[in-house]
Motif scaffolding. Structure first.
Motif, mmCIF file in Angstrom:
data_model
loop_
_atom_site.group_PDB
_atom_site.id
_atom_site.type_symbol
_atom_site.label_atom_id
_atom_site.label_comp_id
_atom_site.label_asym_id
_atom_site.label_seq_id
_atom_site.Cartn_x
_atom_site.Cartn_y
_atom_site.Cartn_z
ATOM 1 N N LEU A 137 0.838 -1.201 0.000
ATOM 2 C CA LEU A 137 0.000 0.000 0.000
ATOM 3 C C LEU A 137 0.872 1.250 0.000
ATOM 4 N N PHE A 149 2.180 1.820 -3.403
ATOM 5 C CA PHE A 149 1.158 2.439 -4.249
ATOM 6 C C PHE A 149 1.146 3.948 -4.035
ATOM 7 N N LEU A 178 -4.416 8.238 -6.112
ATOM 8 C CA LEU A 178 -3.649 7.034 -5.834
ATOM 9 C C LEU A 178 -2.980 7.154 -4.465
ATOM 10 N N ALA A 201 -6.552 3.542 3.394
ATOM 11 C CA ALA A 201 -6.499 2.129 3.781
ATOM 12 C C ALA A 201 -5.435 1.904 4.845
ATOM 13 N N ARG A 219 -7.346 -2.873 11.765
ATOM 14 C CA ARG A 219 -8.776 -2.669 11.575
ATOM 15 C C ARG A 219 -9.598 -3.018 12.801
ATOM 16 N N ILE A 223 -5.028 2.555 -9.890
ATOM 17 C CA ILE A 223 -5.921 2.941 -8.787
ATOM 18 C C ILE A 223 -6.925 1.813 -8.521
ATOM 19 N N LEU A 269 -6.450 -1.370 -9.114
ATOM 20 C CA LEU A 269 -5.711 -2.463 -8.460
ATOM 21 C C LEU A 269 -5.535 -2.166 -6.979
ATOM 22 N N LEU A 270 -5.192 -0.899 -6.690
ATOM 23 C CA LEU A 270 -5.032 -0.486 -5.297
ATOM 24 C C LEU A 270 -6.341 -0.685 -4.535
ATOM 25 N N VAL A 273 -6.682 -4.296 -3.620
ATOM 26 C CA VAL A 273 -5.776 -4.684 -2.535
ATOM 27 C C VAL A 273 -6.271 -4.121 -1.211
ATOM 28 N N ALA A 274 -6.663 -2.823 -1.224
ATOM 29 C CA ALA A 274 -7.085 -2.183 0.017
ATOM 30 C C ALA A 274 -8.347 -2.838 0.558
ATOM 31 N N VAL A 283 -7.387 -6.118 2.142
ATOM 32 C CA VAL A 283 -6.670 -5.919 3.404
ATOM 33 C C VAL A 283 -7.640 -5.585 4.523
ATOM 34 N N LEU A 284 -8.628 -4.735 4.212
ATOM 35 C CA LEU A 284 -9.500 -4.256 5.274
ATOM 36 C C LEU A 284 -10.615 -5.235 5.622
ATOM 37 N N LEU A 338 -10.675 -9.013 4.610
ATOM 38 C CA LEU A 338 -10.410 -10.449 4.711
ATOM 39 C C LEU A 338 -9.930 -10.792 6.109
ATOM 40 N N ARG A 339 -10.638 -11.687 6.758
ATOM 41 C CA ARG A 339 -10.137 -12.119 8.063
ATOM 42 C C ARG A 339 -10.243 -13.634 8.157
#
Lengths: 481, 194
Positions: free
Chosen positions: A107, A110, A133, A140, A146, B149, B151-152, B155-156, B159-160, B162-163
């Motif tokens: 991240l 990015f 971007l 995030a 989180r 953007i 793709l980001l 990913v973001a 990340v936020l 998936l547990r």
């Protein structure tokens, strides 16, 4: 097209994609370490690619959307180097908090890519895309921990306010697009503006207000500073470390590209805005920082004050002012990444060091780290012979040379007020007894070396500042039209 | 003549379905009415030669956004009847707002900038192709950044959200097969009981 001109960005993009792909196939027990080392290597290679073309003639590519000049290259090099430092500092902290995932670094890469795009954008569309971007990755990252409700809250605040700021910037750009009859290329806007009478052109001033607002949000200057303290406090320290230092370089790149280069002819329009915002930031930042007991919030307000200085430097609209602003931003990024590293150092067993009390008696426990923190805090306060003094000095000199006598006097007074909270922290480190006895801090070798280098660099640049100042001036001379 | 007939047909369907969106009681029907409205307006775009916009409207709004809407409505099981209770009461204010918006639009659209009788550039034969050409050549760089953007965003989002849930009773078969005696059994030396 001349695609090869964007080699650093292309390399970084490919590296991000590859590291996303490679990571799952690495051996499980060493996966984290290997991907961390790979990512650091990628950053080093990207830096070398930028350095490879550093003192170079201004060149355009990719259908005139991309510009490579010394200003952009210098900013890119600083962005990449400070990011590498931030990674070194963040690793141990992430490990202890159970946040060490490859995605953290991805991240950040990015957002670094977004900053590189901004630094060499020659088109407002790319300024905006780079900004998004950068910002999306940061939202995030703030929410990265989180399960922490404070981090989630901070991320929400940052996201909502950031979206409003992006909207304002876009609105300003769209008005500019209208009045220049469909031009978004920075040089085309500049040539359009050179035929206009700025102060009588109401739509232009209207557009300027919104564009300046969008940029000021990225800097976090008054009155667009509301997000800073909450986000700094809520985000995990490893994220705050990055958030507080590197994006300010990108914000300066944006300021130079949009206001300095393309709207340079409208300087009489935006300089007043920057003057008011700069003075307010220096006042609010320094006064409110005194009242903060939480270290992260204190640094947030001190950032606001520092960014006020950068706006005041840019406000002058002269080469000297721009150069002072560039110098100030680079020094600020270097100093703030170091001081947040000390916060990381003080946090132990998953508990963040947050309040001033955690600094108490640092000298007894770790004389060397206390000394480094002393150097960094002196530099932030602007006490010679640290480099922060020269940064402040050059800004004030640029203001005086353009005739802003009273604002300069006011800024000096506010800096004196600001000394208080830096010196209070130093007093606590050296003269107070620690309240509790936290366990001995053991940090890996790379952390110690990087922190020592960072602290000593602040002293070294303060003793010999001319090299970097010359570099900034030359980069601007070569880049500005 | 035939074109005009088709235009009025689709416009009629569009207006009726748009009214349906706000008046129908069942939220699912409302969503379906909205889909119909999107289809009709995309047909109108196709008629006026903007085939790219027509296709994108169907792909993006009908294909993605509306499906998401339906999912949300079905998952949340909203009772919109409660929300619609004051329909008559709010009607005058709504009509007033609609009237002002219409008035403003008439004023804006009557400005000289919108009164273009001749197209400023010659109309391309195929506007999808024309857009593609400019997007993949002149604007290839911003296009790629926009892709990064996206793709980001993926990913973001992962990340936020998936547990790894630890409380599920999902079997890991390879782990079960590879289990050895040392994992389950512990030999303890102890004195013999007398």
């Amino acid at each position: 097209m001349n695609i090869a001109i964007a080699l650093p960005e292309i390399f970084l993009t490919i590296a991000i994609c590859l590291s996303l792909l490679i990571e799952p196939f690495l051996p499980t027990d060493k996966r984290r370490l290997i991907s961390y080392l790979l990512i650091q290597t990628c950053l080093i290679i990207t830096t070398l690619l930028v350095i490879n073309t550093f003192p170079a003639d201004k060149a355009w590519g990719l259908n005139n959307l991309y510009v490579r000049d010394d200003l952009g290259s210098l900013l890119k090099i600083s962005i990449l180097l400070v990011t590498m430092l931030a990674f070194v500092y963040a690793r141990q902290y992430l490990q202890e908090k159970g946040l060490w995932k490859n995605e953290f670094f991805i991240l950040i890469l990015f957002s670094v890519l977004g900053m590189l795009v901004i630094a060499s954008a020659n088109h407002l569309l790319l300024i905006y895309l780079g900004l998004e971007l950068l910002a999306l990755a940061l939202y995030a990252l703030v929410a990265f921990s989180r399960d922490d409700s404070r981090a989630t809250e901070a991320a929400m605040k940052y996201f909502v306010l950031g979206a409003i700021a992006s909207g304002m910037l876009l609105y300003g750009i769209s008005i500019l697009y209208g009045i220049t009859r469909g031009q978004l290329e920075l040089s085309a806007i500049a040539s359009y503006l050179s035929t206009q009478e700025v102060l009588n052109n109401i739509p232009l001033l209207f557009a300027l207000v919104f564009i300046v607002g969008g940029i000021a949000f990225k800097f976090g200057t008054v009155p667009f500073h509301m997000w800073a303290p909450d986000v700094y406090q809520g985000a995990p320290t490893a994220v705050t470390l990055f958030l507080a230092s590197v994006p300010k370089l990108a914000a300066f790149a944006m300021l130079m590209r949009v206001l300095g280069e393309s709207l340079g002819a409208a300087q009489s329009g935006w300089s007043q805005l920057l003057l008011v915002m700069g003075l307010l930031s220096v006042t609010v930042g320094n006064l409110l920082a005194i009242a903060q007991f939480n270290l992260k919030r204190m640094f947030a307000y001190s950032t606001i004050a520092h960014m006020g200085f950068v706006l005041l430097a840019a406000m002058t609209g002269t080469l000297e002012g721009y150069s002072a602003g560039l110098f100030y931003t680079i020094i600020y990024a270097l100093t703030s990444v170091g001081s947040f590293a000390i916060l990381i150092l003080l946090s132990h067993q998953g508990l963040d060091a947050e309040t001033l009390n955690d600094l108490k008696g640092l000298n007894e426990r770790h004389p060397w780290y206390a000394f480094l923190m002393l150097l960094l805090l002196f530099s932030m306060a602007g006490i010679p012979p640290m480099v922060g003094f020269y940064a402040k000095f050059s800004v004030i000199q640029a203001m005086l040379n353009t005739g802003y006598l009273w604002p300069a006097v006011f800024v000096v007074l506010m800096s004196v007020v600001g000394e208080f909270y830096y010196l209070r922290a130093i007093k606590m480190m050296y003269f107070d007894q620690p309240e509790k006895h936290p366990p001995q801090i053991t940090y890996p070798m790379d952390f110690q070396i990087a922190l020592t280098a960072n602290g000593l660099l602040v002293l070294f640049l303060g003793l010999l500042p001319t090299g970097l100042i010359e570099l900034c001036t030359q980069a601007l001379v070569a880049s500005l039209p | 003549m035939f074109q005009q007939l088709v235009f009025y047909l689709f416009t009629g369907v569009l207006i009726i379905s748009a009214i349906g969106v706000v008046t129908v009681r069942n939220p699912i029907y409302a969503a379906l009415c909205l889909i119909l409205a999107f289809f009709s307006s995309s047909a109108i775009w196709l008629l006026s030669g903007a085939e790219f916009l027509g296709i994108v409207l169907v792909l993006v709004y009908v294909g993605a956004v509306m499906v998401l809407f339906l999912f949300v409505i079905m998952l949340l099981d909203l009772n919109l009847d409660l929300l619609k209770e004051g329909f008559i009461r709010y009607l005058p204010i709504g009509l007033g707002a609609a009237f002002i918006v219409t008035l403003e639009m008439i004023l804006v659209l009557n400005m000289p900038a919108f009164k273009i009788s001749q197209p400023l550039a010659s109309l391309p034969a195929n506007n999808t192709e024309a857009l593609g050409k400019i997007l993949y050549t002149d604007y290839a760089y911003p296009f790629e950044i926009a892709a990064v953007i996206l793709l980001l965003a993926i990913v973001a989002a992962i990340v936020l959200t998936l547990r790894r849930r630890t409380d599920t009773k999902l079997q890991n078969i390879s782990e079960q097969i590879q289990v050895s005696r040392h994992d389950r059994l512990r030999l303890i030396k102890m004195q013999a009981e007398k």
